[in-house]
Design a protein around this motif. Structure first.
Motif, PDB file in Angstrom:
ATOM      1  N   PHE A  12       0.827  -1.200   0.000  1.00  0.00           N
ATOM      2  CA  PHE A  12       0.000   0.000   0.000  1.00  0.00           C
ATOM      3  C   PHE A  12       0.863   1.252   0.000  1.00  0.00           C
ATOM      4  O   PHE A  12       0.550   2.232  -0.676  1.00  0.00           O
ATOM      5  CB  PHE A  12      -0.954   0.003   1.203  1.00  0.00           C
ATOM      6  N   VAL A  13       1.966   1.234   0.756  1.00  0.00           N
ATOM      7  CA  VAL A  13       2.869   2.389   0.787  1.00  0.00           C
ATOM      8  C   VAL A  13       3.500   2.603  -0.583  1.00  0.00           C
ATOM      9  O   VAL A  13       3.576   3.740  -1.067  1.00  0.00           O
ATOM     10  CB  VAL A  13       3.945   2.222   1.877  1.00  0.00           C
ATOM     11  N   ASP A  14       3.952   1.539  -1.199  1.00  0.00           N
ATOM     12  CA  ASP A  14       4.544   1.659  -2.535  1.00  0.00           C
ATOM     13  C   ASP A  14       3.544   2.258  -3.521  1.00  0.00           C
ATOM     14  O   ASP A  14       3.885   3.145  -4.304  1.00  0.00           O
ATOM     15  CB  ASP A  14       5.012   0.295  -3.047  1.00  0.00           C
ATOM     16  N   ALA A  15       2.318   1.774  -3.460  1.00  0.00           N
ATOM     17  CA  ALA A  15       1.275   2.297  -4.349  1.00  0.00           C
ATOM     18  C   ALA A  15       0.971   3.760  -4.022  1.00  0.00           C
ATOM     19  O   ALA A  15       0.752   4.570  -4.928  1.00  0.00           O
ATOM     20  CB  ALA A  15       0.016   1.450  -4.247  1.00  0.00           C
ATOM     21  N   ALA A  16       0.971   4.095  -2.738  1.00  0.00           N
ATOM     22  CA  ALA A  16       0.729   5.482  -2.335  1.00  0.00           C
ATOM     23  C   ALA A  16       1.803   6.405  -2.901  1.00  0.00           C
ATOM     24  O   ALA A  16       1.505   7.493  -3.406  1.00  0.00           O
ATOM     25  CB  ALA A  16       0.688   5.590  -0.810  1.00  0.00           C
ATOM     26  N   ARG A  17       3.044   5.968  -2.850  1.00  0.00           N
ATOM     27  CA  ARG A  17       4.135   6.774  -3.408  1.00  0.00           C
ATOM     28  C   ARG A  17       3.981   6.934  -4.919  1.00  0.00           C
ATOM     29  O   ARG A  17       4.211   8.023  -5.455  1.00  0.00           O
ATOM     30  CB  ARG A  17       5.479   6.140  -3.056  1.00  0.00           C
ATOM     31  N   GLU A  18       3.599   5.871  -5.594  1.00  0.00           N
ATOM     32  CA  GLU A  18       3.383   5.947  -7.040  1.00  0.00           C
ATOM     33  C   GLU A  18       2.259   6.931  -7.372  1.00  0.00           C
ATOM     34  O   GLU A  18       2.372   7.718  -8.317  1.00  0.00           O
ATOM     35  CB  GLU A  18       3.033   4.577  -7.606  1.00  0.00           C
ATOM     36  N   MET A  19       1.189   6.889  -6.597  1.00  0.00           N
ATOM     37  CA  MET A  19       0.074   7.792  -6.841  1.00  0.00           C
ATOM     38  C   MET A  19       0.479   9.241  -6.559  1.00  0.00           C
ATOM     39  O   MET A  19       0.112  10.150  -7.313  1.00  0.00           O
ATOM     40  CB  MET A  19      -1.142   7.411  -5.980  1.00  0.00           C
ATOM     41  N   ARG A  24      -1.762  12.036  -8.066  1.00  0.00           N
ATOM     42  CA  ARG A  24      -3.036  11.538  -7.521  1.00  0.00           C
ATOM     43  C   ARG A  24      -2.960  11.536  -5.989  1.00  0.00           C
ATOM     44  O   ARG A  24      -2.906  10.495  -5.345  1.00  0.00           O
ATOM     45  CB  ARG A  24      -3.328  10.148  -8.056  1.00  0.00           C
ATOM     46  N   HIS A  25      -2.946  12.727  -5.415  1.00  0.00           N
ATOM     47  CA  HIS A  25      -2.677  12.886  -3.993  1.00  0.00           C
ATOM     48  C   HIS A  25      -3.782  12.345  -3.092  1.00  0.00           C
ATOM     49  O   HIS A  25      -3.496  11.806  -2.016  1.00  0.00           O
ATOM     50  CB  HIS A  25      -2.379  14.348  -3.683  1.00  0.00           C
ATOM     51  N   THR A  26      -5.022  12.455  -3.516  1.00  0.00           N
ATOM     52  CA  THR A  26      -6.117  11.913  -2.703  1.00  0.00           C
ATOM     53  C   THR A  26      -6.006  10.403  -2.603  1.00  0.00           C
ATOM     54  O   THR A  26      -6.100   9.836  -1.503  1.00  0.00           O
ATOM     55  CB  THR A  26      -7.484  12.325  -3.283  1.00  0.00           C
ATOM     56  N   LEU A  27      -5.788   9.751  -3.715  1.00  0.00           N
ATOM     57  CA  LEU A  27      -5.632   8.297  -3.703  1.00  0.00           C
ATOM     58  C   LEU A  27      -4.387   7.902  -2.914  1.00  0.00           C
ATOM     59  O   LEU A  27      -4.413   6.921  -2.155  1.00  0.00           O
ATOM     60  CB  LEU A  27      -5.566   7.754  -5.128  1.00  0.00           C
ATOM     61  N   ALA A  28      -3.322   8.657  -3.053  1.00  0.00           N
ATOM     62  CA  ALA A  28      -2.100   8.376  -2.290  1.00  0.00           C
ATOM     63  C   ALA A  28      -2.378   8.419  -0.795  1.00  0.00           C
ATOM     64  O   ALA A  28      -1.949   7.538  -0.045  1.00  0.00           O
ATOM     65  CB  ALA A  28      -1.009   9.378  -2.653  1.00  0.00           C
ATOM     66  N   HIS A  29      -3.116   9.413  -0.373  1.00  0.00           N
ATOM     67  CA  HIS A  29      -3.433   9.553   1.052  1.00  0.00           C
ATOM     68  C   HIS A  29      -4.296   8.379   1.540  1.00  0.00           C
ATOM     69  O   HIS A  29      -4.051   7.828   2.618  1.00  0.00           O
ATOM     70  CB  HIS A  29      -4.133  10.890   1.308  1.00  0.00           C
ATOM     71  N   LEU A  30      -5.270   7.995   0.754  1.00  0.00           N
ATOM     72  CA  LEU A  30      -6.123   6.861   1.141  1.00  0.00           C
ATOM     73  C   LEU A  30      -5.318   5.558   1.225  1.00  0.00           C
ATOM     74  O   LEU A  30      -5.510   4.760   2.157  1.00  0.00           O
ATOM     75  CB  LEU A  30      -7.276   6.705   0.148  1.00  0.00           C
ATOM     76  N   LEU A  31      -4.424   5.339   0.286  1.00  0.00           N
ATOM     77  CA  LEU A  31      -3.580   4.136   0.330  1.00  0.00           C
ATOM     78  C   LEU A  31      -2.662   4.159   1.546  1.00  0.00           C
ATOM     79  O   LEU A  31      -2.451   3.130   2.196  1.00  0.00           O
ATOM     80  CB  LEU A  31      -2.760   4.025  -0.955  1.00  0.00           C
ATOM     81  N   ALA A  32      -2.135   5.324   1.867  1.00  0.00           N
ATOM     82  CA  ALA A  32      -1.278   5.439   3.046  1.00  0.00           C
ATOM     83  C   ALA A  32      -2.059   5.173   4.329  1.00  0.00           C
ATOM     84  O   ALA A  32      -1.552   4.520   5.253  1.00  0.00           O
ATOM     85  CB  ALA A  32      -0.638   6.821   3.087  1.00  0.00           C
ATOM     86  N   GLU A  33      -3.292   5.668   4.400  1.00  0.00           N
ATOM     87  CA  GLU A  33      -4.131   5.386   5.571  1.00  0.00           C
ATOM     88  C   GLU A  33      -4.353   3.881   5.721  1.00  0.00           C
ATOM     89  O   GLU A  33      -4.292   3.338   6.830  1.00  0.00           O
ATOM     90  CB  GLU A  33      -5.484   6.090   5.451  1.00  0.00           C
ATOM     91  N   ALA A  46       2.715   5.477  12.489  1.00  0.00           N
ATOM     92  CA  ALA A  46       2.849   6.931  12.636  1.00  0.00           C
ATOM     93  C   ALA A  46       3.791   7.499  11.575  1.00  0.00           C
ATOM     94  O   ALA A  46       3.553   8.585  11.031  1.00  0.00           O
ATOM     95  CB  ALA A  46       3.342   7.278  14.031  1.00  0.00           C
ATOM     96  N   ARG A  47       4.861   6.776  11.260  1.00  0.00           N
ATOM     97  CA  ARG A  47       5.800   7.221  10.233  1.00  0.00           C
ATOM     98  C   ARG A  47       5.110   7.289   8.870  1.00  0.00           C
ATOM     99  O   ARG A  47       5.297   8.231   8.110  1.00  0.00           O
ATOM    100  CB  ARG A  47       7.013   6.292  10.172  1.00  0.00           C
ATOM    101  N   ILE A  48       4.293   6.276   8.576  1.00  0.00           N
ATOM    102  CA  ILE A  48       3.555   6.261   7.305  1.00  0.00           C
ATOM    103  C   ILE A  48       2.612   7.453   7.236  1.00  0.00           C
ATOM    104  O   ILE A  48       2.557   8.166   6.229  1.00  0.00           O
ATOM    105  CB  ILE A  48       2.786   4.936   7.125  1.00  0.00           C
ATOM    106  N   ARG A  49       1.871   7.680   8.318  1.00  0.00           N
ATOM    107  CA  ARG A  49       0.930   8.809   8.328  1.00  0.00           C
ATOM    108  C   ARG A  49       1.668  10.141   8.186  1.00  0.00           C
ATOM    109  O   ARG A  49       1.166  11.068   7.543  1.00  0.00           O
ATOM    110  CB  ARG A  49       0.091   8.783   9.595  1.00  0.00           C
ATOM    111  N   ALA A  50       2.860  10.255   8.762  1.00  0.00           N
ATOM    112  CA  ALA A  50       3.640  11.489   8.665  1.00  0.00           C
ATOM    113  C   ALA A  50       4.138  11.727   7.246  1.00  0.00           C
ATOM    114  O   ALA A  50       4.289  12.877   6.815  1.00  0.00           O
ATOM    115  CB  ALA A  50       4.811  11.440   9.639  1.00  0.00           C
ATOM    116  N   GLU A  51       4.397  10.659   6.517  1.00  0.00           N
ATOM    117  CA  GLU A  51       4.858  10.795   5.130  1.00  0.00           C
ATOM    118  C   GLU A  51       3.748  11.325   4.227  1.00  0.00           C
ATOM    119  O   GLU A  51       4.007  11.980   3.220  1.00  0.00           O
ATOM    120  CB  GLU A  51       5.351   9.440   4.604  1.00  0.00           C
TER     121      GLU A  51
END
Length: 61
Positions: A12-19, A24-33, A46-51
């Motif tokens: 999910f983090v990898d996909a969030a970074r790709e987005m 695609r910042h909204t999708l990135a944020h949802l994937l990170a959540e 917490a580190r993921i949420r901070a990124e």
């Protein structure tokens, strides 16, 4: 990569970074959540949420 192949929080983090990289910042944020929710280590979550900062974009209901 499809959703069905996401088996680890890092997927999910990898996909969030790709987005995020593709604008695609909204999708990135949802994937990170989702990654943070699936991470058993609170410090790593917490580190993921901070990124990917910002308020939750999820709609509960």
């Amino acid at each position: 990569m499809t959703w069905s192949t996401f088996t680890r929080p890092s997927d999910f983090v990898d996909a969030a970074r790709e987005m995020a990289d593709s604008g695609r910042h909204t999708l990135a944020h949802l994937l990170a959540e989702e990654a943070a929710d699936r991470t058993p280590d609170p410090e790593e979550a917490a580190r993921i949420r901070a990124e990917f900062p910002g308020p939750s974009l999820r709609q509960e209901g």
